[in-house]
Write a protein that holds these residues in place. Sequence first.
Motif, PDB file in Angstrom:
ATOM      1  N   GLY A  58      -3.393   0.866  10.052  1.00 55.86           N
ATOM      2  CA  GLY A  58      -2.490   0.148   9.165  1.00 55.86           C
ATOM      3  C   GLY A  58      -1.477   1.002   8.437  1.00 55.86           C
ATOM      4  N   ALA A  59      -1.515   2.322   8.653  1.00 58.91           N
ATOM      5  CA  ALA A  59      -0.643   3.206   7.869  1.00 58.91           C
ATOM      6  C   ALA A  59       0.829   2.990   8.194  1.00 58.91           C
ATOM      7  CB  ALA A  59      -1.036   4.665   8.094  1.00 58.91           C
ATOM      8  N   TRP A  60       1.155   2.826   9.465  1.00 61.49           N
ATOM      9  CA  TRP A  60       2.572   2.670   9.839  1.00 61.49           C
ATOM     10  C   TRP A  60       3.165   1.427   9.180  1.00 61.49           C
ATOM     11  CZ3 TRP A  60       6.032  -0.704  11.925  1.00 61.49           C
ATOM     12  CH2 TRP A  60       7.248  -0.173  12.370  1.00 61.49           C
ATOM     13  N   GLN A  61       2.468   0.299   9.322  1.00 62.99           N
ATOM     14  CA  GLN A  61       3.001  -0.937   8.750  1.00 62.99           C
ATOM     15  C   GLN A  61       2.992  -0.875   7.233  1.00 62.99           C
ATOM     16  OE1 GLN A  61       4.303  -3.554  10.746  1.00 62.99           O
ATOM     17  NE2 GLN A  61       5.209  -3.910   8.724  1.00 62.99           N
ATOM     18  N   GLY A  62       1.956  -0.281   6.657  1.00 66.11           N
ATOM     19  CA  GLY A  62       1.910  -0.159   5.208  1.00 66.11           C
ATOM     20  C   GLY A  62       3.047   0.676   4.666  1.00 66.11           C
ATOM     21  N   ALA A  63       3.335   1.789   5.337  1.00 66.79           N
ATOM     22  CA  ALA A  63       4.445   2.642   4.912  1.00 66.79           C
ATOM     23  C   ALA A  63       5.764   1.903   5.025  1.00 66.79           C
ATOM     24  CB  ALA A  63       4.478   3.920   5.757  1.00 66.79           C
ATOM     25  N   THR A  64       5.959   1.213   6.150  1.00 66.54           N
ATOM     26  CA  THR A  64       7.199   0.462   6.349  1.00 66.54           C
ATOM     27  C   THR A  64       7.370  -0.600   5.276  1.00 66.54           C
ATOM     28  OG1 THR A  64       7.245   0.849   8.744  1.00 66.54           O
ATOM     29  CG2 THR A  64       8.422  -1.078   7.933  1.00 66.54           C
ATOM     30  N   ASP A  65       6.307  -1.332   4.990  1.00 68.67           N
ATOM     31  CA  ASP A  65       6.393  -2.402   3.994  1.00 68.67           C
ATOM     32  C   ASP A  65       6.720  -1.846   2.606  1.00 68.67           C
ATOM     33  OD1 ASP A  65       5.788  -4.215   5.982  1.00 68.67           O
ATOM     34  OD2 ASP A  65       3.679  -4.453   5.385  1.00 68.67           O
ATOM     35  N   ASP A  66       6.028  -0.783   2.222  1.00 72.17           N
ATOM     36  CA  ASP A  66       6.249  -0.230   0.876  1.00 72.17           C
ATOM     37  C   ASP A  66       7.650   0.353   0.737  1.00 72.17           C
ATOM     38  OD1 ASP A  66       3.781  -0.909  -0.127  1.00 72.17           O
ATOM     39  OD2 ASP A  66       2.888   1.060   0.191  1.00 72.17           O
TER      40      ASP A  66
END
Length: 221
Positions: A92-100
């Motif tokens: 989930g790190a990629w999507q979490g980084a993109t979202d934040d």
Amino acid sequence: MTKLFASLLMILLLAATAWGADPMMARIRALEPLIGTFPPNIRPAEAKATKKRYEGLKSELDARIAAHPQDQDLLFMRGYLQSMGHNFDYPGAWQGATDDLQAVLHANPGHIAAMTALANLWVNSNPALAPEAEKLFRNAQCRQGREPVEEAQRGLFFAFYYQGKMREALRQSEYLQQTWPDNEQYRRYNETIRAVLLRAEDYQAPPVPLSGKVDMTTCDK
């Protein structure tokens, strides 16, 4: 991708911008030598402890953001942390980084550090996102004006490369060399792109050096 070029990705320099005085940021940046590049620089004996440090920071930021969901500094720190989490395939790190990072830019379109962090995440994870990364790098430079944003200018080299814009990548490597002559890595970028162009052009004479001073790439395209 050539082996030489792949090796360059391992030693990309990270943001030099100061992102506030919050001690949390210093703790996040302390992870850069381990997970700040891809592939990560984690010895097997360090893997468990590194993951624990990452998860501890992420949990602290989750709690602080739950209490202050609009805090741009907190969102940026979590986004940047997760961009490093992507380097060691944390779920989930990629999507979490993109979202934040996108949330930060939605609230503050002029947040240069968020632009370059998101652009670096995208350009180094999916070549299909290189055009969007190029826009972000250009916009970061545009927001700064005529003072070079080194991370944006460096990132443009990779954005051009992954789009197959080899002549633009060559030009960008020349600019990096001229502007930061003490950085040996930029000479390697230039050597790499010249080798790529030489092969692509059926072993004709290598591209000649660009004459005169090369202007930096900005937001004008």
